[in-house]
Design a protein around this motif. Structure first.
Motif, PDB file in Angstrom:
ATOM      1  N   GLU A 111       7.341 -23.260 -14.769  1.00 63.85           N
ATOM      2  CA  GLU A 111       7.512 -22.592 -15.673  1.00 63.85           C
ATOM      3  C   GLU A 111       8.639 -21.445 -15.345  1.00 63.85           C
ATOM      4  OE1 GLU A 111       3.624 -24.168 -16.691  1.00 63.85           O
ATOM      5  OE2 GLU A 111       4.371 -22.864 -14.544  1.00 63.85           O
ATOM      6  N   GLY A 112       9.592 -21.401 -16.449  1.00 62.18           N
ATOM      7  CA  GLY A 112      10.886 -20.524 -16.058  1.00 62.18           C
ATOM      8  C   GLY A 112      11.988 -20.878 -15.050  1.00 62.18           C
ATOM      9  N   GLU A 113      11.556 -22.027 -14.427  1.00 61.59           N
ATOM     10  CA  GLU A 113      12.687 -22.408 -13.533  1.00 61.59           C
ATOM     11  C   GLU A 113      13.501 -23.584 -14.044  1.00 61.59           C
ATOM     12  OE1 GLU A 113      10.636 -21.420  -9.382  1.00 61.59           O
ATOM     13  OE2 GLU A 113       9.850 -23.386 -10.250  1.00 61.59           O
ATOM     14  N   TRP A 114      14.816 -23.612 -13.292  1.00 63.32           N
ATOM     15  CA  TRP A 114      15.965 -24.689 -13.708  1.00 63.32           C
ATOM     16  C   TRP A 114      15.679 -25.795 -12.786  1.00 63.32           C
ATOM     17  CZ3 TRP A 114      19.194 -24.587 -17.977  1.00 63.32           C
ATOM     18  CH2 TRP A 114      19.155 -23.428 -18.487  1.00 63.32           C
ATOM     19  N   LEU A 115      16.029 -27.035 -13.246  1.00 67.43           N
ATOM     20  CA  LEU A 115      16.146 -28.087 -12.264  1.00 67.43           C
ATOM     21  C   LEU A 115      16.922 -29.227 -12.822  1.00 67.43           C
ATOM     22  CD1 LEU A 115      14.868 -29.217  -9.558  1.00 67.43           C
ATOM     23  CD2 LEU A 115      13.213 -30.409 -11.135  1.00 67.43           C
ATOM     24  N   GLY A 116      17.747 -29.823 -11.765  1.00 77.43           N
ATOM     25  CA  GLY A 116      18.536 -30.859 -12.378  1.00 77.43           C
ATOM     26  C   GLY A 116      19.248 -31.422 -11.203  1.00 77.43           C
ATOM     27  N   ASP A 117      19.782 -32.604 -10.967  1.00 82.01           N
ATOM     28  CA  ASP A 117      20.775 -33.099 -10.072  1.00 82.01           C
ATOM     29  C   ASP A 117      22.114 -32.333 -10.284  1.00 82.01           C
ATOM     30  OD1 ASP A 117      22.507 -34.164  -8.155  1.00 82.01           O
ATOM     31  OD2 ASP A 117      21.032 -36.028  -7.940  1.00 82.01           O
ATOM     32  N   TYR A 118      22.417 -31.155  -9.769  1.00 79.33           N
ATOM     33  CA  TYR A 118      23.564 -30.453  -9.917  1.00 79.33           C
ATOM     34  C   TYR A 118      24.914 -31.197  -9.460  1.00 79.33           C
ATOM     35  CZ  TYR A 118      25.724 -26.223 -11.423  1.00 79.33           C
ATOM     36  OH  TYR A 118      26.558 -25.254 -12.209  1.00 79.33           O
ATOM     37  N   GLU A 119      24.834 -31.734  -8.372  1.00 80.81           N
ATOM     38  CA  GLU A 119      26.199 -32.455  -8.043  1.00 80.81           C
ATOM     39  C   GLU A 119      26.228 -33.457  -9.422  1.00 80.81           C
ATOM     40  OE1 GLU A 119      27.685 -35.269  -4.546  1.00 80.81           O
ATOM     41  OE2 GLU A 119      25.862 -34.303  -4.153  1.00 80.81           O
ATOM     42  N   SER A 120      25.254 -34.680  -9.494  1.00 84.74           N
ATOM     43  CA  SER A 120      25.571 -35.542 -10.481  1.00 84.74           C
ATOM     44  C   SER A 120      26.030 -34.828 -12.115  1.00 84.74           C
ATOM     45  CB  SER A 120      24.251 -36.618 -10.687  1.00 84.74           C
ATOM     46  OG  SER A 120      24.384 -37.170 -11.690  1.00 84.74           O
ATOM     47  N   PHE A 121      25.396 -33.910 -12.068  1.00 85.70           N
ATOM     48  CA  PHE A 121      25.673 -33.152 -13.499  1.00 85.70           C
ATOM     49  C   PHE A 121      26.844 -32.590 -13.455  1.00 85.70           C
ATOM     50  CE2 PHE A 121      25.800 -29.099 -15.632  1.00 85.70           C
ATOM     51  CZ  PHE A 121      25.082 -29.452 -16.931  1.00 85.70           C
ATOM     52  N   LEU A 122      27.612 -31.997 -12.402  1.00 88.31           N
ATOM     53  CA  LEU A 122      29.077 -31.469 -12.751  1.00 88.31           C
ATOM     54  C   LEU A 122      29.936 -32.757 -12.435  1.00 88.31           C
ATOM     55  CD1 LEU A 122      28.540 -28.443 -10.378  1.00 88.31           C
ATOM     56  CD2 LEU A 122      28.811 -28.507 -12.699  1.00 88.31           C
ATOM     57  N   ILE A 123      29.959 -33.500 -11.529  1.00 92.92           N
ATOM     58  CA  ILE A 123      30.868 -34.509 -11.328  1.00 92.92           C
ATOM     59  C   ILE A 123      30.572 -35.895 -12.057  1.00 92.92           C
ATOM     60  CG2 ILE A 123      31.474 -33.563  -8.979  1.00 92.92           C
ATOM     61  CD1 ILE A 123      30.209 -35.935  -7.734  1.00 92.92           C
ATOM     62  N   ARG A 124      29.945 -35.855 -13.067  1.00 93.73           N
ATOM     63  CA  ARG A 124      29.395 -37.187 -13.764  1.00 93.73           C
ATOM     64  C   ARG A 124      29.396 -38.294 -13.290  1.00 93.73           C
ATOM     65  NH1 ARG A 124      27.058 -34.366 -16.610  1.00 93.73           N
ATOM     66  NH2 ARG A 124      27.025 -35.682 -18.349  1.00 93.73           N
ATOM     67  N   GLN A 125      28.737 -38.193 -11.962  1.00 97.08           N
ATOM     68  CA  GLN A 125      28.730 -39.697 -11.167  1.00 97.08           C
ATOM     69  C   GLN A 125      26.935 -39.700 -11.000  1.00 97.08           C
ATOM     70  OE1 GLN A 125      30.883 -41.433  -9.797  1.00 97.08           O
ATOM     71  NE2 GLN A 125      32.233 -40.283 -10.905  1.00 97.08           N
ATOM     72  N   PRO A 126      26.763 -41.097 -10.662  1.00 90.74           N
ATOM     73  CA  PRO A 126      25.258 -41.500 -10.705  1.00 90.74           C
ATOM     74  C   PRO A 126      24.404 -40.743  -9.525  1.00 90.74           C
ATOM     75  CG  PRO A 126      26.691 -43.642 -10.924  1.00 90.74           C
ATOM     76  CD  PRO A 126      27.486 -42.397 -10.540  1.00 90.74           C
ATOM     77  N   SER A 127      23.351 -40.262  -9.970  1.00 90.87           N
ATOM     78  CA  SER A 127      22.220 -39.623  -9.114  1.00 90.87           C
ATOM     79  C   SER A 127      21.745 -40.415  -8.169  1.00 90.87           C
ATOM     80  CB  SER A 127      21.099 -38.910  -9.730  1.00 90.87           C
ATOM     81  OG  SER A 127      20.385 -38.366  -8.861  1.00 90.87           O
ATOM     82  N   GLN A 128      21.219 -40.237  -7.005  1.00 93.21           N
ATOM     83  CA  GLN A 128      20.423 -40.959  -5.863  1.00 93.21           C
ATOM     84  C   GLN A 128      18.953 -40.267  -5.899  1.00 93.21           C
ATOM     85  OE1 GLN A 128      22.398 -40.845  -2.244  1.00 93.21           O
ATOM     86  NE2 GLN A 128      24.337 -41.540  -3.054  1.00 93.21           N
ATOM     87  N   ASN A 129      18.655 -39.509  -7.136  1.00 93.92           N
ATOM     88  CA  ASN A 129      17.562 -39.016  -6.913  1.00 93.92           C
ATOM     89  C   ASN A 129      16.570 -38.991  -7.982  1.00 93.92           C
ATOM     90  OD1 ASN A 129      18.127 -37.133  -4.294  1.00 93.92           O
ATOM     91  ND2 ASN A 129      19.792 -36.717  -5.777  1.00 93.92           N
ATOM     92  N   PHE A 130      15.174 -38.771  -8.006  1.00 93.50           N
ATOM     93  CA  PHE A 130      14.287 -38.799  -9.211  1.00 93.50           C
ATOM     94  C   PHE A 130      13.765 -37.656  -9.423  1.00 93.50           C
ATOM     95  CE2 PHE A 130      13.664 -42.769  -6.603  1.00 93.50           C
ATOM     96  CZ  PHE A 130      13.361 -43.602  -7.591  1.00 93.50           C
TER      97      PHE A 130
END
Length: 193
Positions: free
Chosen positions: A74-93
């Motif tokens: 609760e109240g925390e942020w999450l995401g694959d920030y690298e993928s989010f910023l450079i618009r490239q596929p993630s390697q994570n779940f």
């Protein structure tokens, strides 16, 4: 407006009421059920999420098996920030650990918020810094601390984590087998003489 989200936003930046309304209008509510994935390898991370209630885990799968990198509640942020910023596929779940309600902030909405001024840009910078610190801390602890000390640090951060998620997920965060985690938990709960 949701109090958990407002508290999270204002803990980083002193947004006024009008700025909070601007921010909240950009957030899209999403419900996910336990074990549902919100990100898989090959997907581009299209949103950063903030958790209203519930929990998520961020992990990878290697030849050694699953490796949980961190958890968010609760109240925390999450995401694959690298993928989010450079618009490239993630390697994570990213997977829901329990039924979870979260708000999503898209890349385009984040860019629009930045245009509103310095407070919004500062918010984006602080989120990036916090994610960077979390990743670095997780790597450093895995390399330099014992599994027992890493577990102690984890339960200091999330005192009820063992009641909320499966022991195997905690074990993969610590880099050990669930049986080893059971021994650590027994050692910690038993007074040393």
């Amino acid at each position: 407006m949701d109090e958990t989200i407002i508290n999270s936003l204002t803990s980083l930046v002193d947004f006024n009421q009008d700025e909070l309304i601007i921010f909240m209008k950009r957030l899209k509510l999403r419900k996910v059920i336990k074990n549902e994935f919100i990100l898989k390898p090959g997907d581009i991370c299209k949103t950063m999420v903030i958790i209203k209630y519930g929990g998520l885990r961020y992990f990878t799968i290697t030849e050694k098996g699953e490796q949980s990198h961190w958890f968010a509640f609760e109240g925390e942020w999450l995401g694959d920030y690298e993928s989010f910023l450079i618009r490239q596929p993630s390697q994570n779940f990213i997977q829901a650990l329990e039924d979870t309600e979260l708000y999503c902030l898209s890349y385009d909405d984040m860019q629009e918020l930045y245009a509103y001024g310095a407070k919004f840009e500062r918010f984006g910078r602080l989120i990036a810094e916090n994610l960077f610190i979390s990743i670095g801390r997780s790597r450093n602890e895995l390399a330099s601390l014992s599994a027992e000390q890493r577990y102690i640090n984890l339960i200091k951060t999330y005192p009820n984590i063992s009641k909320r998620i499966q022991i195997q997920h905690i074990a993969t965060y610590l880099g050990i087998h669930p049986q080893s985690l059971s021994r650590i938990r027994r050692n910690i709960s038993s007074p040393k003489t």
